[in-house]
Write a protein that holds these residues in place. Structure first.
Motif, PDB file in Angstrom:
ATOM      1  N   TYR A  33      44.832-110.367-115.226  1.00  0.00           N
ATOM      2  CA  TYR A  33      44.508-111.787-115.269  1.00  0.00           C
ATOM      3  C   TYR A  33      44.422-112.433-113.883  1.00  0.00           C
ATOM      4  O   TYR A  33      43.879-113.523-113.736  1.00  0.00           O
ATOM      5  N   GLN A  34      44.945-111.779-112.850  1.00  0.00           N
ATOM      6  CA  GLN A  34      44.808-112.306-111.492  1.00  0.00           C
ATOM      7  C   GLN A  34      43.670-111.622-110.731  1.00  0.00           C
ATOM      8  O   GLN A  34      43.548-111.772-109.520  1.00  0.00           O
ATOM      9  N   GLY A  35      42.859-110.855-111.468  1.00  0.00           N
ATOM     10  CA  GLY A  35      41.733-110.164-110.858  1.00  0.00           C
ATOM     11  C   GLY A  35      41.975-108.673-110.776  1.00  0.00           C
ATOM     12  O   GLY A  35      43.110-108.217-110.685  1.00  0.00           O
ATOM     13  N   ALA A  36      40.913-107.887-110.822  1.00  0.00           N
ATOM     14  CA  ALA A  36      41.035-106.427-110.752  1.00  0.00           C
ATOM     15  C   ALA A  36      41.703-106.026-109.440  1.00  0.00           C
ATOM     16  O   ALA A  36      41.309-106.491-108.366  1.00  0.00           O
ATOM     17  N   PRO A  37      42.738-105.187-109.483  1.00  0.00           N
ATOM     18  CA  PRO A  37      43.438-104.775-108.266  1.00  0.00           C
ATOM     19  C   PRO A  37      42.506-104.084-107.270  1.00  0.00           C
ATOM     20  O   PRO A  37      41.586-103.355-107.655  1.00  0.00           O
ATOM     21  N   LYS A  38      42.750-104.329-105.995  1.00  0.00           N
ATOM     22  CA  LYS A  38      41.928-103.704-104.950  1.00  0.00           C
ATOM     23  C   LYS A  38      42.262-102.224-104.795  1.00  0.00           C
ATOM     24  O   LYS A  38      41.410-101.430-104.399  1.00  0.00           O
ATOM     25  N   VAL A  39      43.512-101.823-105.113  1.00  0.00           N
ATOM     26  CA  VAL A  39      43.886-100.407-105.095  1.00  0.00           C
ATOM     27  C   VAL A  39      43.607 -99.837-106.484  1.00  0.00           C
ATOM     28  O   VAL A  39      44.154-100.333-107.472  1.00  0.00           O
ATOM     29  N   LYS A  40      42.767 -98.828-106.556  1.00  0.00           N
ATOM     30  CA  LYS A  40      42.349 -98.312-107.851  1.00  0.00           C
ATOM     31  C   LYS A  40      43.310 -97.255-108.395  1.00  0.00           C
ATOM     32  O   LYS A  40      43.458 -97.117-109.608  1.00  0.00           O
ATOM     33  N   GLN A  41      43.922 -96.501-107.529  1.00  0.00           N
ATOM     34  CA  GLN A  41      44.973 -95.569-107.939  1.00  0.00           C
ATOM     35  C   GLN A  41      46.126 -95.682-106.953  1.00  0.00           C
ATOM     36  O   GLN A  41      45.923 -95.723-105.735  1.00  0.00           O
ATOM     37  N   LEU A  42      47.331 -95.736-107.508  1.00  0.00           N
ATOM     38  CA  LEU A  42      48.541 -95.839-106.700  1.00  0.00           C
ATOM     39  C   LEU A  42      49.404 -94.621-106.994  1.00  0.00           C
ATOM     40  O   LEU A  42      49.740 -94.358-108.156  1.00  0.00           O
ATOM     41  N   LYS A  43      49.723 -93.858-105.948  1.00  0.00           N
ATOM     42  CA  LYS A  43      50.464 -92.604-106.126  1.00  0.00           C
ATOM     43  C   LYS A  43      51.801 -92.657-105.379  1.00  0.00           C
ATOM     44  O   LYS A  43      51.870 -93.156-104.251  1.00  0.00           O
ATOM     45  N   PHE A  44      52.836 -92.120-106.018  1.00  0.00           N
ATOM     46  CA  PHE A  44      54.114 -91.883-105.357  1.00  0.00           C
ATOM     47  C   PHE A  44      54.363 -90.380-105.348  1.00  0.00           C
ATOM     48  O   PHE A  44      54.253 -89.728-106.396  1.00  0.00           O
ATOM     49  N   VAL A  45      54.659 -89.836-104.174  1.00  0.00           N
ATOM     50  CA  VAL A  45      54.940 -88.412-104.060  1.00  0.00           C
ATOM     51  C   VAL A  45      56.298 -88.222-103.393  1.00  0.00           C
ATOM     52  O   VAL A  45      56.739 -89.063-102.599  1.00  0.00           O
ATOM     53  N   LYS A  46      56.948 -87.145-103.716  1.00  0.00           N
ATOM     54  CA  LYS A  46      58.261 -86.857-103.156  1.00  0.00           C
ATOM     55  C   LYS A  46      58.113 -86.069-101.853  1.00  0.00           C
ATOM     56  O   LYS A  46      57.475 -85.019-101.819  1.00  0.00           O
ATOM     57  N   LEU A  47      58.704 -86.611-100.777  1.00  0.00           N
ATOM     58  CA  LEU A  47      58.693 -85.953 -99.475  1.00  0.00           C
ATOM     59  C   LEU A  47      60.022 -86.213 -98.782  1.00  0.00           C
ATOM     60  O   LEU A  47      60.563 -87.321 -98.858  1.00  0.00           O
ATOM     61  N   SER A  48      60.542 -85.225 -98.104  1.00  0.00           N
ATOM     62  CA  SER A  48      61.779 -85.416 -97.359  1.00  0.00           C
ATOM     63  C   SER A  48      61.533 -86.363 -96.193  1.00  0.00           C
ATOM     64  O   SER A  48      60.390 -86.536 -95.740  1.00  0.00           O
ATOM     65  N   SER A  49      62.593 -86.978 -95.683  1.00  0.00           N
ATOM     66  CA  SER A  49      62.439 -87.896 -94.559  1.00  0.00           C
ATOM     67  C   SER A  49      61.904 -87.178 -93.330  1.00  0.00           C
ATOM     68  O   SER A  49      61.190 -87.772 -92.514  1.00  0.00           O
ATOM     69  N   GLU A  50      62.198 -85.869 -93.204  1.00  0.00           N
ATOM     70  CA  GLU A  50      61.709 -85.092 -92.069  1.00  0.00           C
ATOM     71  C   GLU A  50      60.191 -84.882 -92.146  1.00  0.00           C
ATOM     72  O   GLU A  50      59.522 -84.768 -91.117  1.00  0.00           O
TER      73      GLU A  50
END
Length: 512
Positions: A208-225
């Motif tokens: 309702y606030q408009g189509a998001p500019k980011v079409k896919q949002l991904k979270f991946v697991k990575l160590s801090s290093e």
């Protein structure tokens, strides 16, 4: 020719005046060191900030916050009706659930009633007396008593549920059907891999606030290093990074430094002896060198904590609280008052060595070692045991511990955080300390006081009493850093996402 020139000039002028169209981003990838934060439904996400954030992409609240403060969400506007002690919300008439069903005031009323029968871990349902539908797009929420942080703690934190789905759900903690993720938010979940700790969202094109500019949002697991190198290689777009890595990335990437909103503290099992004696807790405070913790465990990237909980640079901090400067001798004097006698390296009582267990996780073992050494130098023998974070949280929740090195965010949000981390509002990171009536009364007064100046004074008084009682020991505020490639202009939400989460991943960043 003159006419053509006029047309061109007019076109250029119009293009300058028109708002810029956000450039679409096909995929935006965020690295996370932990990975799994639970199934992102309101009742199944893990009860720390990253878990709430994962859920917030899917579900909306009545109001929200950006970097400047409150902004409309499901409600276009709102007002406080002092005479009725109620909030009137005018709802956005264009909102639809992800399955196409219209969102109405019925869903708001349903959600308020639902959390009274099925408590939602982030909101105290007793704050609300009742919700009343005025019409399809207007709802009035009556408070049980005056409550200053209502917009922050309830209207801006409680995810609104779809009545047409959750009305038949009697055990929401077991509801892991795809329908459980039917929200009104800017994203829909495409894939969740608990073992890999990955999340994939796709844009809700009918948002309702408009189509998001980011079409896919991904979270991946990575160590801090690995997070810094992955950012350099272009494998991720944003990530939290260790301080030293942040220094290396400056200039090539955008680096954000967080406020001192996250508090590391020593949880104390004040329900059992000798921890139930305030003198013992004060002895711990004198024994532990918080300056050294920052210098060594945080490599200088942090600030020693105030025993009153709020950081020195917080608008709420009371600088007059007792600081418990490092003094092992004072710690020993307090132990002697309690009847302990120093024999050899450690104190004893009734022939038993004063011995405690300290729980830590792999991420804070260095701090644990410093605390262990400090306490043993003061005459308290320490057995340190490293466990995973969920095991530590469960042990604290079940009172199955002596000391535990833990922490939480939210210290940059509304001071109502004091009620949750001192009283019984939280579990794993709450002191649940209710034996001091003065403290209890002050906490009640603080949230009920609608006058900002008087409220600030009560917050200062709470810090004075807390610093004397020390149901847990604040240790330090680590300095935190996020780095990103500039595709999305990340920011820290004013007073934190929802009820104070200090993570620069506000969903509005990816939607607008």
């Amino acid at each position: 020719m003159a006419g053509l020139k006029d047309v061109l000039c007019t076109a250029i002028l119009i293009s300058l005046l028109l708002p810029a169209v956000a450039e679409e981003i096909p995929v935006y990838t965020i690295a996370d060191t932990t990975g799994d934060w639970g199934y992102p439904s309101p009742y199944l996400h893990y009860s720390r900030g990253p878990g709430y954030v994962r859920m917030s992409f899917i579900f909306d609240t009545l109001v929200w916050k950006d970097q400047n403060g409150f902004v409309p969400a499901l409600a276009e506007s709102w007002e406080y009706l002092e005479g009725e002690n109620a909030y009137l919300f005018n709802l956005n008439p264009n909102v639809k659930w992800h399955d196409g069903e219209p969102f109405t005031a019925n869903d708001v009323v349903f959600t308020i009633n639902y959390i009274k029968d099925h408590p939602y871990q982030w909101v105290d349902s007793s704050i609300v007396d009742r919700a009343e539908k005025i019409d399809d797009h207007t709802v009035k929420i009556y408070l049980a008593k005056p409550y200053a942080p209502f917009l922050d703690q309830v209207a801006g934190t409680l995810p609104i549920l779809p009545e047409h789905i959750y009305s038949d759900v009697t055990n929401p903690e077991d509801f892991q059907d795809p329908k459980a993720l039917t929200g009104t938010g800017p994203f829909k979940l495409v894939d969740y891999d608990k073992a890999q700790g990955t999340y994939l969202y796709e844009a809700n094109e009918d948002y309702y606030q408009g189509a998001p500019k980011v079409k896919q949002l991904k979270f991946v697991k990575l160590s801090s290093e690995m997070s810094g190198p992955a950012l350099k290689r272009g494998e991720v777009d944003a990530t939290a990074v260790p301080p030293e890595v942040a220094d290396e990335l400056r200039g090539s990437f955008v680096v954000l430094e967080g406020a001192h909103d996250w508090l590391a503290k020593l949880m104390i099992n004040h329900k059992k002896e000798p921890f139930s004696d305030v003198r013992f807790r004060q002895a711990l405070a004198y024994a532990i060198d918080r300056e050294k913790l920052v210098e060594i465990a945080q490599r200088g990237y942090g600030v020693p904590a105030s025993p009153g909980l709020f950081a020195p640079d917080s608008e709420w901090c009371n600088p007059d609280v007792e600081q418990y400067e490092h003094d092992p001798e004072k710690a020993g004097d307090l132990l002697k008052e309690m009847g302990y006698v120093k024999k050899g390296d450690f104190f004893e009582k009734d022939g038993n060595t004063l011995e405690v267990e300290l729980l830590v996780t792999s991420s804070n073992e260095r701090a644990g070692e410093i605390i262990k050494n400090d306490l043993e130098e003061a005459g308290i023998k320490v057995n340190m045991r490293s466990v995973d974070s969920k095991t530590l949280d469960n042990a604290v929740n079940e009172w199955n511990f002596d000391l535990a090195l833990s922490g939480h965010g939210g210290m940059g949000g509304d001071p109502e955080i004091l009620n949750r981390i001192i009283g019984e509002g939280y579990t794993f990171c709450s002191d649940r300390y209710i034996v001091n009536q003065t403290l209890n009364d002050l906490l009640d007064q603080e949230v009920a006081e609608m006058n900002p100046d008087r409220r600030k004074q009560i917050v200062k008084e709470i810090q004075l009493v807390y610093s004397q009682q020390l149901p847990s020991l604040p240790l330090y505020y680590p300095e935190s850093f996020w780095a990103h490639n500039g595709k999305v202009d990340l920011y820290y939400t004013k007073r934190g996402i929802a009820n104070g989460i200090p993570i620069p991943l506000n969903k509005l960043l990816f939607a607008k």
